[in-house]
Design an enzyme around this catalytic site. Sequence first.
Site, PDB file in Angstrom:
ATOM      1  N   SER A  52      35.094  41.523  62.950  1.00 45.49           N
ATOM      2  CA  SER A  52      35.917  42.577  62.347  1.00 45.49           C
ATOM      3  C   SER A  52      36.959  43.103  63.326  1.00 45.49           C
ATOM      4  CB  SER A  52      35.024  43.735  61.884  1.00 45.49           C
ATOM      5  OG  SER A  52      34.186  44.170  62.941  1.00 45.49           O
ATOM      6  N   THR A  70      59.159  64.199  24.897  1.00 45.53           N
ATOM      7  CA  THR A  70      57.792  63.796  24.578  1.00 45.53           C
ATOM      8  C   THR A  70      57.976  62.504  23.798  1.00 45.53           C
ATOM      9  OG1 THR A  70      57.719  64.944  22.460  1.00 45.53           O
ATOM     10  CG2 THR A  70      56.972  66.206  24.367  1.00 45.53           C
ATOM     11  N   HIS A  71      57.086  61.567  24.001  1.00 49.85           N
ATOM     12  CA  HIS A  71      57.193  60.234  23.385  1.00 49.85           C
ATOM     13  C   HIS A  71      58.521  59.550  23.758  1.00 49.85           C
ATOM     14  CE1 HIS A  71      53.828  61.550  20.807  1.00 49.85           C
ATOM     15  NE2 HIS A  71      54.503  62.683  20.750  1.00 49.85           N
ATOM     16  N   ASN A 126      70.652  48.070  42.134  1.00 49.22           N
ATOM     17  CA  ASN A 126      69.299  48.166  41.575  1.00 49.22           C
ATOM     18  C   ASN A 126      68.409  49.190  42.289  1.00 49.22           C
ATOM     19  OD1 ASN A 126      69.898  46.054  39.773  1.00 49.22           O
ATOM     20  ND2 ASN A 126      69.413  44.533  41.347  1.00 49.22           N
ATOM     21  N   GLU A 133      61.215  50.878  42.255  1.00 48.43           N
ATOM     22  CA  GLU A 133      60.391  49.846  41.597  1.00 48.43           C
ATOM     23  C   GLU A 133      59.204  49.448  42.474  1.00 48.43           C
ATOM     24  OE1 GLU A 133      63.998  47.913  38.922  1.00 48.43           O
ATOM     25  OE2 GLU A 133      63.285  46.818  40.662  1.00 48.43           O
ATOM     26  N   TYR A 177      21.957  49.446  55.741  1.00 46.97           N
ATOM     27  CA  TYR A 177      23.223  48.798  56.059  1.00 46.97           C
ATOM     28  C   TYR A 177      23.237  47.338  55.604  1.00 46.97           C
ATOM     29  CZ  TYR A 177      27.151  46.804  58.581  1.00 46.97           C
ATOM     30  OH  TYR A 177      28.314  46.148  58.867  1.00 46.97           O
ATOM     31  N   GLN A 224      31.341  46.183  55.894  1.00 52.13           N
ATOM     32  CA  GLN A 224      32.416  45.973  56.877  1.00 52.13           C
ATOM     33  C   GLN A 224      33.779  45.931  56.178  1.00 52.13           C
ATOM     34  OE1 GLN A 224      31.920  43.479  60.460  1.00 52.13           O
ATOM     35  NE2 GLN A 224      33.192  41.981  59.440  1.00 52.13           N
ATOM     36  N   LYS A 238      36.632  48.932  55.752  1.00 53.96           N
ATOM     37  CA  LYS A 238      37.773  49.191  56.637  1.00 53.96           C
ATOM     38  C   LYS A 238      39.009  48.398  56.217  1.00 53.96           C
ATOM     39  CE  LYS A 238      34.745  48.493  59.815  1.00 53.96           C
ATOM     40  NZ  LYS A 238      33.604  48.855  58.932  1.00 53.96           N
TER      41      LYS A 238
HETATM   42  N1  ARG Z   1      31.600  45.532  62.222  1.00 57.84           N
HETATM   43  C1  ARG Z   1      30.508  46.145  61.558  1.00 57.84           C
HETATM   44  C2  ARG Z   1      31.028  46.934  60.360  1.00 57.84           C
HETATM   45  O1  ARG Z   1      32.150  47.222  60.330  1.00 57.84           O
HETATM   46  C3  ARG Z   1      29.764  47.044  62.491  1.00 57.84           C
HETATM   47  C4  ARG Z   1      28.330  47.258  62.123  1.00 57.84           C
HETATM   48  C5  ARG Z   1      27.564  46.014  62.389  1.00 57.84           C
HETATM   49  N2  ARG Z   1      26.182  46.181  62.094  1.00 57.84           N
HETATM   50  C6  ARG Z   1      25.374  45.145  61.907  1.00 57.84           C
HETATM   51  N3  ARG Z   1      24.144  45.412  61.616  1.00 57.84           N
HETATM   52  N4  ARG Z   1      25.787  43.916  61.952  1.00 57.84           N
HETATM   53  O2  ARG Z   1      30.296  47.270  59.454  1.00 57.84           O
END
Ligand code: ARG
Length: 457
Positions: free
Chosen positions: A25, A154-155, A284, A289, A316, A321, A324
């Site tokens: 990531s 309106t409309h 334009n 747009e 989790y 991930q 983000k």
């Molecule tokens: N890059 C991961 C995320 O954004 C961080 C958390 C990773 N945790 C794990 N158990 N692999 O979610």
Amino acid sequence: MAMKKTWEGRFKKTLDPDADKFNASISFDKRLFKYDVKAGMAHAKALVKSGIISVKESGRILAGLRALLKKESSIDFTVYEDVHSAVETELSKAIGETGKKLHTGRSRNDLVATDTRMYMMDEIKVVMGLIKKLMARITAIAGKNTGVFMPGYTHLQHAQIISAAHWMMAYCSMLKRDHDLFGFVLGRTDRLTIGSGALAGSNYSLDRALLAKETGFKNVAENSIDAVSDRDFAMDFLYASSLTAAHLSRLAEEIIIYNSSEFSFITIDDTFATGSSIMPHKKNPDIAELMRGKTGNFFGALMAGLTMIKGLPLAYDKDMQEDKVLLFARLDELKAVLTIAEKLLANISFNGEKLDVQLEDYFMYAVDVADYLVKKGTPFRDSHTIVGQMVSYSIDNNKPFPKFEEHELRKFSGKFGGDYYSIFDPVRSVNSKLTSGSTSAASVKKQIAQAKQFIKH
Ligand code: ARG
């Protein structure tokens, strides 16, 4: 060359390069760098307070983290899996063994949520500032155009006369709600998650009040399982940005319509319009747009986010991930759209003459005529019918309302008198609206004053 993984102890083989790339990531979460470092500083303070590391060790970690902040631009992030391992590894590279103690009693699961929340809290404040800036522009335009009148629709059919200032201020009201909503999102984002560990809590008695104070959170997540799996704050942001984008899209649409050859109510300055590669005459409204066109990206991200969390087992999961990816792209685009909307509006002017032609559609005074009769004692339902008959007569005889002779008027109602003819004045029409929030000059002035007050605080 990829760095050693922080978690590689149990593995006999290294991760497949494609899987490594797919899993990483760092390309997008490196923008959390500053926040990850700050969360690390808070954690070091909590570790020393609980006697888990020595004062000397925490001093070294804090100094190391402070130094890291300064060298962000020289770090090669590409070798890391994510921002958390980048910070941890770079710290250890800089200060040696002590750096390896920082991750005691925490997990990337609680850390990533805290980092993202800290980042989003700062950015939401930026977004709220941009919303206010746009509101200020709208208010300024409204202030200058209280004497410009236009058809209200309106409309998409001529309805009643409004002032251009009142039309503009409608968008100010929308944006105020957007500002309020982002304030609400900010409050829901304001929640410390570190101290939750991977999911079950930490084996160390970390002072979470201290952690919250050091990271700038007012609230502390109450359940560690929820803390690491909650992405509601991200959904809230995606929804709030979708609604703001929808509002801006309505504004863009009206700018496009009002700028069309058929309407020509407004002119867009050359600096905010584009031409055609083949048709030499074209000018334009591309910027408007695109404001409208980008709205779908926001709705799509909201759906993607909701689908991401739907059915995820606690706690989790790596799916999260992706939050983000969605958040950062929406944030960047939202800031871009808000910024360009403000500039676009600054480059638009009303075409008074074209608007005046529209005001010769006297049916826009139909309600005023009906209310004229009401004031003379006719029940509204009856006056509505009478004016309806007058509309029909007007069309059949190609005779606009102000051209009706008194004897013609009296065929419709004996209550009509010579004062009938003064109805057909836009200033009088808007100022005959007596309720707060209406298009009357007094009401619009008040709206502008209230908006200015809101923007100031
Ligand atoms: N890059 C991961 C995320 O954004 C961080 C958390 C990773 N945790 C794990 N158990 N692999 O979610």
